[in-house]
Design a protein around this motif. Sequence first.
Motif, PDB file in Angstrom:
ATOM      1  N   GLN A 220       0.844  -1.177   0.000  1.00  0.00           N
ATOM      2  CA  GLN A 220       0.000   0.000   0.000  1.00  0.00           C
ATOM      3  C   GLN A 220       0.889   1.240   0.000  1.00  0.00           C
ATOM      4  OE1 GLN A 220      -3.485   0.018   2.622  1.00  0.00           O
ATOM      5  NE2 GLN A 220      -2.870  -2.001   3.311  1.00  0.00           N
TER       6      GLN A 220
ATOM      7  N   ASN B 153       1.138  -5.765  -6.665  1.00  0.00           N
ATOM      8  CA  ASN B 153      -0.260  -6.078  -6.437  1.00  0.00           C
ATOM      9  C   ASN B 153      -1.158  -5.617  -7.577  1.00  0.00           C
ATOM     10  OD1 ASN B 153      -0.524  -7.245  -3.547  1.00  0.00           O
ATOM     11  ND2 ASN B 153       0.924  -5.551  -3.364  1.00  0.00           N
TER      12      ASN B 153
ATOM     13  N   TYR C  38      -3.842  -4.122  -7.598  1.00  0.00           N
ATOM     14  CA  TYR C  38      -4.477  -2.820  -7.393  1.00  0.00           C
ATOM     15  C   TYR C  38      -3.477  -1.658  -7.357  1.00  0.00           C
ATOM     16  CZ  TYR C  38      -2.913  -4.092  -2.719  1.00  0.00           C
ATOM     17  OH  TYR C  38      -2.149  -4.497  -1.655  1.00  0.00           O
TER      18      TYR C  38
ATOM     19  N   ILE D 198      -4.136   2.280  -8.296  1.00  0.00           N
ATOM     20  CA  ILE D 198      -4.954   3.263  -7.586  1.00  0.00           C
ATOM     21  C   ILE D 198      -4.095   4.297  -6.870  1.00  0.00           C
ATOM     22  CG2 ILE D 198      -6.776   1.553  -7.261  1.00  0.00           C
ATOM     23  CD1 ILE D 198      -6.075   1.426  -4.329  1.00  0.00           C
TER      24      ILE D 198
ATOM     25  N   LYS E 295      -7.285  -4.907   2.137  1.00  0.00           N
ATOM     26  CA  LYS E 295      -8.599  -4.365   1.786  1.00  0.00           C
ATOM     27  C   LYS E 295      -8.758  -4.079   0.299  1.00  0.00           C
ATOM     28  CE  LYS E 295      -7.017   0.276   3.083  1.00  0.00           C
ATOM     29  NZ  LYS E 295      -7.162   1.360   4.078  1.00  0.00           N
ATOM     30  N   TYR E 296      -7.647  -3.904  -0.426  1.00  0.00           N
ATOM     31  CA  TYR E 296      -7.757  -3.594  -1.852  1.00  0.00           C
ATOM     32  C   TYR E 296      -7.775  -4.827  -2.743  1.00  0.00           C
ATOM     33  CZ  TYR E 296      -6.493   1.120  -0.274  1.00  0.00           C
ATOM     34  OH  TYR E 296      -6.461   2.324   0.371  1.00  0.00           O
ATOM     35  N   ASP E 297      -7.439  -5.993  -2.200  1.00  0.00           N
ATOM     36  CA  ASP E 297      -7.373  -7.201  -3.021  1.00  0.00           C
ATOM     37  C   ASP E 297      -8.717  -7.527  -3.666  1.00  0.00           C
ATOM     38  OD1 ASP E 297      -4.669  -8.459  -2.952  1.00  0.00           O
ATOM     39  OD2 ASP E 297      -4.971  -8.320  -0.800  1.00  0.00           O
TER      40      ASP E 297
ATOM     41  N   MET F 288     -10.991  -5.554  -4.678  1.00  0.00           N
ATOM     42  CA  MET F 288     -11.218  -4.677  -5.828  1.00  0.00           C
ATOM     43  C   MET F 288     -10.491  -5.207  -7.065  1.00  0.00           C
ATOM     44  SD  MET F 288      -9.808  -0.794  -6.357  1.00  0.00           S
ATOM     45  CE  MET F 288     -10.376  -0.305  -4.740  1.00  0.00           C
ATOM     46  N   GLY F 289      -9.231  -5.452  -6.954  1.00  0.00           N
ATOM     47  CA  GLY F 289      -8.433  -5.843  -8.111  1.00  0.00           C
ATOM     48  C   GLY F 289      -8.790  -7.206  -8.658  1.00  0.00           C
TER      49      GLY F 289
END
Length: 347
Positions: free
Chosen positions: A109, A123, A125, A128, A269-271, A273-274
Motif C-alpha cells: 500500500q 499487487n 491494485y 490506484i 482491503k484492496y485485493d 477490488m483488483g
Amino acid sequence: MIYFRADANAEIASGHVMRCITIALECKKRNHEVKFLIADNEATILLENYGLEYIVLNSDWKNPITELDTMSNILNRQRDIVIIDSYLVTNEYIRQLNDLSHIVYIEDQFTGKKNVDLLINYNVYHYIFDYYSIYANTNTKLLLGQQFTPLRTEFTDHNDYTNNYNVKDILLMCGGSDEKSFLLSFLNVATKFLQYTFHVVLGVYNKDKKCIKCKYAENNRIRLYENISNISNLMCKCDLAVTAAGNSLYELCEIGVHTIFFAYSDNQKYDCMGFNQKKMVRYAGNIDVGKKHLIQNIMENIEELSSNLNLRIEMSNNMKKFVDGYGTERIVDNIMEVYKYVNNTSA
C-alpha cells in the motif's frame, strides 16, 4: 552484500519474510551474497529451513528506527543494498538508512513517497496509487504490476492443473499465523459437508495447531499439513482453494486453482477490488465484519462453484493468463542493475 530487512512472528505472520526468501534464493542462484537482518529470533525457523544467513538485531520490530545504530556497524553505502519489506518503516528511517546503504523497498500500500533506488508493488491494485505521477522527476525506479510477483521456482516447474468434473478436494490456507482462529472456526462447520476432503495448511506461527490436531487428526476428511517443502504440488491436487488474501492468491493464479478468498487484515482491503474486476477468483468478505457470516459465504461459494464446471474452467483460464511465474527473475534483474551501479561507483 545484498541484505534483506524483514520480520515474521505470530502477529505479522510470515508473508514479508517468505517473499524476501524467494528473492534471496534467486540472488544466491546468481552467485551473490545475501543475508537477512531480523529484529529478533522469531523468523529464524523460516530462514534456517532455506539455509539462509541472518543477523539478529535485537531490536523492537514495531519500532525499526531504534535499530539504525546497530545497522550502522553492519552496512557500507559503498557496497551494500538493503531490500526492505515492512509496513513499519517510516520516511525518517529510510532517510537515515540512505546514509548507510542503497535501498530497495517492497510495499503493498502507498504510505508516502519514499526516497529509494527501487520500489516494488506487484499487487493487482497498484494503479490506484498513481505511482508514476508521484515519482515523476525522481531517481526511483518503479516495478509495478503482477509481472513482478515474487514466486518460487516451484511455481514455474509445476505440472499442468486439471479441472475435474467433481469437486472433492479443497485446499484451506490462512497464512503463517491465523491469530483470529479462522481455520479452527471453519473446520467446525466444514466437517458437516461430508462430500469434501479439506487439505489444511497450518502455518508455522498458528496458535491453534495443537487444538486442530487434537480435534481433527483422526478425521479422514481433514488432512493436516505443516512445513510443506513444495506447496504447489498440494495446490495441483486440489479442486478448489480457500485462502486469506496475500501472496497465495498469486501462487494459485499461476497454477489456475479455482479460489475463494477473504480479507484477513486491513492491508488486504484492496485485493477484493483488483481480483474481482479480473473475474478470476471469488471474494467472500472480510473476517472482521463477522466470522460466522464469512464462513457461510465461503460455503455458499464452494457449493456454487462445485456445481458449475464451465465457470471453474473460465476462472482457471483467466488466472493462468494473469501471472506467468517469472516475476522473481524480473525483480532480481533490476536489483542487479542497482548492485552493479553501487559496485561500479565504489570502484
